[in-house]
Design a protein around this motif. Sequence first.
Motif, mmCIF file in Angstrom:
data_model
loop_
_atom_site.group_PDB
_atom_site.id
_atom_site.type_symbol
_atom_site.label_atom_id
_atom_site.label_comp_id
_atom_site.label_asym_id
_atom_site.label_seq_id
_atom_site.Cartn_x
_atom_site.Cartn_y
_atom_site.Cartn_z
ATOM 1 N N VAL A 261 48.077 -32.633 -16.359
ATOM 2 C CA VAL A 261 48.250 -32.353 -14.936
ATOM 3 C C VAL A 261 49.481 -33.093 -14.412
ATOM 4 C CG1 VAL A 261 45.771 -32.016 -14.608
ATOM 5 C CG2 VAL A 261 46.754 -34.281 -14.263
ATOM 6 N N PRO A 262 50.076 -32.616 -13.301
ATOM 7 C CA PRO A 262 51.233 -33.309 -12.714
ATOM 8 C C PRO A 262 50.799 -34.594 -12.001
ATOM 9 C CG PRO A 262 50.635 -31.409 -11.391
ATOM 10 C CD PRO A 262 49.798 -31.334 -12.623
ATOM 11 N N GLU A 263 51.785 -35.324 -11.494
ATOM 12 C CA GLU A 263 51.534 -36.614 -10.850
ATOM 13 C C GLU A 263 50.592 -36.473 -9.659
ATOM 14 O OE1 GLU A 263 54.048 -40.337 -8.852
ATOM 15 O OE2 GLU A 263 55.048 -38.459 -9.390
ATOM 16 N N ALA A 264 50.674 -35.343 -8.941
ATOM 17 C CA ALA A 264 49.860 -35.164 -7.738
ATOM 18 C C ALA A 264 48.359 -35.143 -8.060
ATOM 19 C CB ALA A 264 50.256 -33.871 -7.026
ATOM 20 N N GLU B 82 57.512 -38.901 -18.630
ATOM 21 C CA GLU B 82 58.639 -39.273 -17.773
ATOM 22 C C GLU B 82 58.516 -38.681 -16.379
ATOM 23 O OE1 GLU B 82 62.095 -38.046 -19.819
ATOM 24 O OE2 GLU B 82 61.939 -39.560 -21.413
ATOM 25 N N GLU B 83 57.861 -37.503 -16.282
ATOM 26 C CA GLU B 83 57.687 -36.871 -14.962
ATOM 27 C C GLU B 83 56.421 -37.365 -14.264
ATOM 28 O OE1 GLU B 83 58.299 -35.117 -17.734
ATOM 29 O OE2 GLU B 83 60.440 -34.756 -17.342
ATOM 30 N N LYS B 84 55.826 -38.448 -14.778
ATOM 31 C CA LYS B 84 54.613 -39.036 -14.207
ATOM 32 C C LYS B 84 53.384 -38.131 -14.348
ATOM 33 C CE LYS B 84 56.789 -42.706 -12.750
ATOM 34 N NZ LYS B 84 56.534 -44.036 -13.388
ATOM 35 N N GLY B 85 53.468 -37.128 -15.219
ATOM 36 C CA GLY B 85 52.302 -36.287 -15.493
ATOM 37 C C GLY B 85 51.540 -36.814 -16.697
ATOM 38 N N THR B 86 50.301 -36.329 -16.905
ATOM 39 C CA THR B 86 49.489 -36.799 -18.035
ATOM 40 C C THR B 86 49.939 -36.127 -19.326
ATOM 41 O OG1 THR B 86 47.812 -35.085 -17.722
ATOM 42 C CG2 THR B 86 47.521 -37.138 -16.501
ATOM 43 N N VAL B 87 49.592 -36.760 -20.435
ATOM 44 C CA VAL B 87 49.978 -36.231 -21.749
ATOM 45 C C VAL B 87 48.767 -35.697 -22.513
ATOM 46 C CG1 VAL B 87 51.995 -37.716 -21.924
ATOM 47 C CG2 VAL B 87 49.789 -38.530 -22.781
#
Length: 724
Positions: free
Chosen positions: A51-54, A91-96
């Motif tokens: 998921v993205p950072e949000a 790097e985009e603050k999303g989960t891996v």
Amino acid sequence: MAPNATADDLEAEAASLDGYFSDAPLDPKPNYPPLDNKFDRCVVITNLPKVPEAKYEKLSKVVLKLVSRIGTLKTYEGCDDFTGFFMPQNEEKGTVGCAFIEYASAGDAKKAVEVLQDYKFDKNHNLRITLHERASYLATVEEGEFTQPEPEPYKERPNTTSWLEDTCQRDQFAIRQGKETAVYWSDGHTEPQIDYDGEREKKAGVNWCDYYVQWSPKGSYFATLVPNKGVILWGGDGFQKLGRFAAPGVDFVVFSPQENFMMTNNNNRTDPHAIKIFSVQTGKCLRAFPLYPKDFLNDDITKISAEELANTPPPPFQWSHDDKYLARMGKDLISVFETPSMKLLEKRSLATDGIHEFSFSPKANIIAYWAPEHKNQPAHVDLIEIPSRKKLRQKNLFNVSKCSMVWQESGEYLGVKVTRHTKSKKTLYNNIELFRMNEPGIPVEMLDVKDAVMSFQFEPQGSRFAIIHAENPTSTKVNVTFYDMFKTLEPDKKKGKKGGSKEKQIVAEVNLVETLEGKACNCIFWSPAGRTIILAALGDSAAGTLEFYDVESKTLVIKEHYRANQVLWDPSGRTACTTVSQPIGGGHFKFAMDNGYMLWSFQGKQLAQASFEHFYQFQWRPREKLLAKPEIAEISKNIKKYEKQFNAFDEAKKRKQRLQETKGKRKSRAAFRATLARLKEWRSRQKQERMELLGGYDSDDENNFVTNEIVVETVLNTKEELVY
């Protein structure tokens, strides 16, 4: 200090600070906690949603809540930032798609692997859980280094159905008496023969069983309970050990109908894992439950007295007939769990306001339950289909004090005995609601019974049922009435009558068959084969009278087993057992001299009897019914075709038994005849020498003897009569 300070200024400042600094060298040694090189408390979760950072915070809360249910996460004193949970970001603050969890104990980490493996997180993601040590090892394995391990040699499991291949079609039963446990063969004609009595265990210096035993529903497995450890499973020829299940304090076990699962219970109200569900094949514990479900009791269970708990027994679990579901009653709900995942069906329980009792159909995934009057709703009996939760039928009832449900073994009928009260609640009366499960709309018929009904049982495979009733529930003399769910209409042979039928008609209508009056019984037991029923007076206050009644031929045989407290039919219906038993560890049993069992034929003939000082348990080995109703009816119809075959088999069996019984006598007779023949042959060889010694006289020649016949008359008695 000013930025443009000169060297003199620096010297002056240093002189002013002289004495403030220590001459000790600067060598700080922080008080770090000891380094823990073990990661046995850590697990790695993969296949999480990316998921993205949000959405990072929302996903973190969901995962953290999920893993926290397994056990407490590890925390470190003085380190508030680490909570035992870490989910890395890119790097985009999303989960891996992964997370690292550290539990407070290694046991919780292993439990997380067992419970959360393949957990359905959402419709697209099933979680994969790996211990950190295993994950670290996999990270070091390079491509091409993996070597396929050699599979273990195949070891064939014992044939758990071998006992069904018995050429004499005998049944088996197990007994527990004293420190002994034994399994016997029973053919319904002769004395039972022992099959296995734990001889192998006796040689090893241990008891085969220290507590109760339990057969599985199809007779494949034999479970022995060891309260200090758990349950041991046995099967096959010679009862080989098949597995051990860890369940300390186990009090009893229940198998699922298809023998895929086993449930243990230690009856410990403070143990959160009092009830355990195991897979029989793998031995894996699938899930554990407390003795009472959440919110089932209004108060804290630890604060409730034993007397109060006795009035509120824990709600039992019930299996569906196909092992797909396991259900348990809670407060105003029924929780249905799917197997083998043991997850709540559709993640929600079945709402059933005021439920008092529920029961699974023995042949369909249908739940029947009843609830008393609640708020403005009348009491009602509901039939719910699983898993659709569709309500198939609801029957409203009024002025209800109590209900009890009885299923027919084949699931064709459901009977609900309803105890009702008048408006003043001073007078009670009964009626029986009869549900026809296989007919469209599930019609319900009501049978009014003016008397108090003490017992109600369906014929296992038929349409008849019997009730014990009396005007007063404490009466010593009762009536036993038989009903049939179908009524036969005789043909109307009146000439000229329109619509008259020349054949008998069978209609779906409850029909009174007959009533037996003035009986001294308090229990009824139908034979599994139907037709025969035992009317028994059981218990310390009863006489132990046993009445074997044939419903069709109307024959009655009366026997007695003093102080009998149990009646058990074998699966075939050939043999019935009555027992006088005592509980294990139940203290002094004042009627120990009566302990033991008796075996009876279905006609009431006593076959065997055994007495023991300490007798705890008798259990027939179940067997699966393989023939359908039409096949059984066809065999019954053409029974004479098989009669000669059966008689020939019985005669051969009796002859074999006679030969076995006279084996010693025949052996002695053969030895005597052999000795006699040897002596005769030896004498014949000496004949010439014997004649020479006797001067040519041959003692074997009959012409050398003179035969005289002498008649001797003896008067035994005399009688004189005067004839006029």
